[in-house]
Design a protein around this motif. Structure first.
Motif, mmCIF file in Angstrom:
data_model
loop_
_atom_site.group_PDB
_atom_site.id
_atom_site.type_symbol
_atom_site.label_atom_id
_atom_site.label_comp_id
_atom_site.label_asym_id
_atom_site.label_seq_id
_atom_site.Cartn_x
_atom_site.Cartn_y
_atom_site.Cartn_z
ATOM 1 N N ALA A 121 14.225 7.912 1.737
ATOM 2 C CA ALA A 121 13.389 9.086 1.488
ATOM 3 C C ALA A 121 12.913 9.106 0.041
ATOM 4 C CB ALA A 121 14.181 10.349 1.793
ATOM 5 N N THR A 122 11.613 9.290 -0.144
ATOM 6 C CA THR A 122 11.043 9.424 -1.486
ATOM 7 C C THR A 122 10.408 10.804 -1.590
ATOM 8 O OG1 THR A 122 10.568 7.062 -1.526
ATOM 9 C CG2 THR A 122 9.416 8.418 -3.135
ATOM 10 N N ASN A 123 10.773 11.532 -2.626
ATOM 11 C CA ASN A 123 10.268 12.884 -2.890
ATOM 12 C C ASN A 123 10.715 13.916 -1.865
ATOM 13 O OD1 ASN A 123 8.907 11.910 -5.162
ATOM 14 N ND2 ASN A 123 7.080 11.451 -3.978
ATOM 15 N N PHE A 124 11.786 13.644 -1.135
ATOM 16 C CA PHE A 124 12.402 14.653 -0.281
ATOM 17 C C PHE A 124 13.847 14.267 -0.020
ATOM 18 C CE2 PHE A 124 10.900 11.693 2.980
ATOM 19 C CZ PHE A 124 11.882 11.743 3.965
ATOM 20 N N GLY A 125 14.607 15.208 0.494
ATOM 21 C CA GLY A 125 16.021 14.973 0.773
ATOM 22 C C GLY A 125 16.896 15.461 -0.361
ATOM 23 N N ASP A 126 18.186 15.589 -0.086
ATOM 24 C CA ASP A 126 19.150 16.009 -1.105
ATOM 25 C C ASP A 126 19.323 14.904 -2.141
ATOM 26 O OD1 ASP A 126 19.592 18.423 0.185
ATOM 27 O OD2 ASP A 126 21.225 17.618 1.408
ATOM 28 N N GLU A 165 0.817 -1.204 0.000
ATOM 29 C CA GLU A 165 0.000 0.000 0.000
ATOM 30 C C GLU A 165 0.857 1.262 0.000
ATOM 31 O OE1 GLU A 165 -2.163 -0.389 3.606
ATOM 32 O OE2 GLU A 165 -3.032 -2.291 3.063
ATOM 33 N N ALA A 166 2.034 1.236 -0.585
ATOM 34 C CA ALA A 166 2.951 2.364 -0.558
ATOM 35 C C ALA A 166 2.339 3.584 -1.242
ATOM 36 C CB ALA A 166 4.262 1.998 -1.233
ATOM 37 N N PRO A 167 2.357 4.749 -0.562
ATOM 38 C CA PRO A 167 1.858 5.973 -1.192
ATOM 39 C C PRO A 167 2.726 6.348 -2.390
ATOM 40 C CG PRO A 167 2.316 6.313 1.156
ATOM 41 C CD PRO A 167 2.800 4.967 0.793
ATOM 42 N N THR A 168 2.128 6.958 -3.395
ATOM 43 C CA THR A 168 2.878 7.303 -4.595
ATOM 44 C C THR A 168 3.104 8.799 -4.740
ATOM 45 O OG1 THR A 168 0.816 7.322 -5.844
ATOM 46 C CG2 THR A 168 2.097 5.275 -5.859
ATOM 47 N N THR A 169 2.470 9.615 -3.905
ATOM 48 C CA THR A 169 2.643 11.063 -3.991
ATOM 49 C C THR A 169 3.038 11.625 -2.634
ATOM 50 O OG1 THR A 169 0.318 11.455 -3.505
ATOM 51 C CG2 THR A 169 0.927 11.283 -5.830
ATOM 52 N N GLY A 170 3.622 12.823 -2.652
ATOM 53 C CA GLY A 170 4.020 13.500 -1.419
ATOM 54 C C GLY A 170 5.343 12.974 -0.889
ATOM 55 N N HIS A 171 5.729 13.477 0.275
ATOM 56 C CA HIS A 171 6.957 13.047 0.935
ATOM 57 C C HIS A 171 6.684 11.715 1.637
ATOM 58 C CE1 HIS A 171 8.435 17.033 0.174
ATOM 59 N NE2 HIS A 171 7.526 17.595 0.967
ATOM 60 N N VAL A 172 7.437 10.693 1.258
ATOM 61 C CA VAL A 172 7.211 9.359 1.810
ATOM 62 C C VAL A 172 8.514 8.829 2.403
ATOM 63 C CG1 VAL A 172 6.534 6.984 1.295
ATOM 64 C CG2 VAL A 172 5.398 8.882 0.131
ATOM 65 N N LEU A 173 8.434 8.343 3.631
ATOM 66 C CA LEU A 173 9.573 7.688 4.268
ATOM 67 C C LEU A 173 9.318 6.190 4.281
ATOM 68 C CD1 LEU A 173 12.235 7.764 5.875
ATOM 69 C CD2 LEU A 173 10.836 7.910 7.947
ATOM 70 N N HIS A 174 10.221 5.442 3.663
ATOM 71 C CA HIS A 174 10.156 3.985 3.649
ATOM 72 C C HIS A 174 11.103 3.476 4.727
ATOM 73 C CE1 HIS A 174 11.638 0.090 1.528
ATOM 74 N NE2 HIS A 174 10.749 -0.186 2.463
ATOM 75 N N VAL A 175 10.594 2.708 5.682
ATOM 76 C CA VAL A 175 11.411 2.125 6.741
ATOM 77 C C VAL A 175 11.364 0.612 6.595
ATOM 78 C CG1 VAL A 175 11.780 1.909 9.227
ATOM 79 C CG2 VAL A 175 10.878 4.050 8.290
ATOM 80 N N TRP A 188 12.652 -9.876 10.781
ATOM 81 C CA TRP A 188 11.340 -9.443 10.318
ATOM 82 C C TRP A 188 11.307 -9.225 8.813
ATOM 83 C CZ3 TRP A 188 13.233 -7.043 14.868
ATOM 84 C CH2 TRP A 188 12.548 -7.368 16.017
ATOM 85 N N GLU A 189 12.233 -8.443 8.288
ATOM 86 C CA GLU A 189 12.231 -8.049 6.877
ATOM 87 C C GLU A 189 10.873 -7.454 6.499
ATOM 88 O OE1 GLU A 189 14.938 -7.959 5.171
ATOM 89 O OE2 GLU A 189 16.176 -9.175 6.483
ATOM 90 N N GLU A 190 10.392 -6.513 7.326
ATOM 91 C CA GLU A 190 9.103 -5.860 7.091
ATOM 92 C C GLU A 190 9.324 -4.431 6.621
ATOM 93 O OE1 GLU A 190 6.003 -6.298 10.037
ATOM 94 O OE2 GLU A 190 6.933 -8.132 10.783
ATOM 95 N N ASN A 191 8.442 -3.961 5.737
ATOM 96 C CA ASN A 191 8.527 -2.618 5.170
ATOM 97 C C ASN A 191 7.324 -1.790 5.586
ATOM 98 O OD1 ASN A 191 10.929 -2.880 3.369
ATOM 99 N ND2 ASN A 191 9.683 -4.544 2.560
ATOM 100 N N PHE A 192 7.593 -0.524 5.951
ATOM 101 C CA PHE A 192 6.543 0.400 6.349
ATOM 102 C C PHE A 192 6.750 1.719 5.621
ATOM 103 C CE2 PHE A 192 7.351 -2.469 9.882
ATOM 104 C CZ PHE A 192 6.085 -2.977 10.112
ATOM 105 N N TYR A 193 5.642 2.393 5.295
ATOM 106 C CA TYR A 193 5.696 3.660 4.584
ATOM 107 C C TYR A 193 4.951 4.709 5.401
ATOM 108 C CZ TYR A 193 7.395 0.964 0.675
ATOM 109 O OH TYR A 193 8.148 0.140 -0.119
ATOM 110 N N PHE A 194 5.606 5.850 5.611
ATOM 111 C CA PHE A 194 5.022 6.946 6.368
ATOM 112 C C PHE A 194 4.934 8.177 5.471
ATOM 113 C CE2 PHE A 194 6.978 4.172 9.429
ATOM 114 C CZ PHE A 194 6.084 4.145 10.489
ATOM 115 N N THR A 195 3.793 8.845 5.493
ATOM 116 C CA THR A 195 3.634 10.100 4.768
ATOM 117 C C THR A 195 4.140 11.212 5.685
ATOM 118 O OG1 THR A 195 1.711 9.209 3.635
ATOM 119 C CG2 THR A 195 1.990 11.603 3.597
#
Length: 168
Positions: free
Chosen positions: A149-154, A33-43, A88-95
């Motif tokens: 970081a997706t859509n943010f950061g240097d 369910e990864a967001p595709t727009t905005g600033h997204v942090l994948h952990v 675990w090898e689990e992925n989480f996405y935060f807006t």
């Protein structure tokens, strides 16, 4: 029923399935369910190794480990897995609303008890689309994670300034 030998991790999870908690239901987005727009942090929460911990000192009867991630009211929990070195090898996405000021908070729980301190990670130094290693230091070991970081950061790391050596 009786088992002739202790169950493996796979058998344990089949014997004692874990249903999602209400926290997980309203948590950060899972991998599918990864967001595709905005600033997204994948952990990506990888694994923990706390084999040197003294469980009795913390009042822990059974080692069931999990990681809790919090960011801007979004909460995510890994599965609770048995043992002192679960993977675990689990992925989480935060807006993320403002990567310059927002911080990710993470802590480790064993046997339902918070072990060690909560760690805060500023997001303003992350590089865009470059995985950055982060860890939760826990008494007796550490938890390994990757932040992306997706859509943010240097776009790239700042160049090293060797100007201080110009006097040579």
């Amino acid at each position: 029923f009786f088992l002739s030998q202790p169950p493996s991790k796979k058998d344990y999870l089949l014997l004692y399935p874990r249903s999602p908690t209400s926290t997980q239901a309203k948590s950060a987005k899972m991998a599918s369910e990864a967001p595709t727009t905005g600033h997204v942090l994948h952990v990506a929460v990888s694994c923990v190794n706390i084999k040197k911990i003294d469980l009795k000192a913390y009042g822990i009867d059974k080692a069931m480990c999990e990681v809790v991630l919090e960011c801007e009211g979004q909460t995510a929990n890994t599965k609770s897995l048995p043992g002192l070195d679960p993977t675990w090898e689990e992925n989480f996405y935060f807006t993320i609303s403002d990567p310059e000021t927002v911080k990710m908070t993470a802590y480790f729980k064993c046997g339902g008890i918070k072990v060690g301190d909560a760690h805060e990670y500023p997001l303003d130094k992350l590089l865009q689309n470059k995985p950055t290693f982060k860890a939760i230091v826990v008494p007796g070991g550490k938890v390994d994670m990757l932040f992306n970081a997706t859509n943010f950061g240097d776009a790239e790391a700042p160049a090293d300034d060797d100007g201080f050596m110009d006097f040579l």
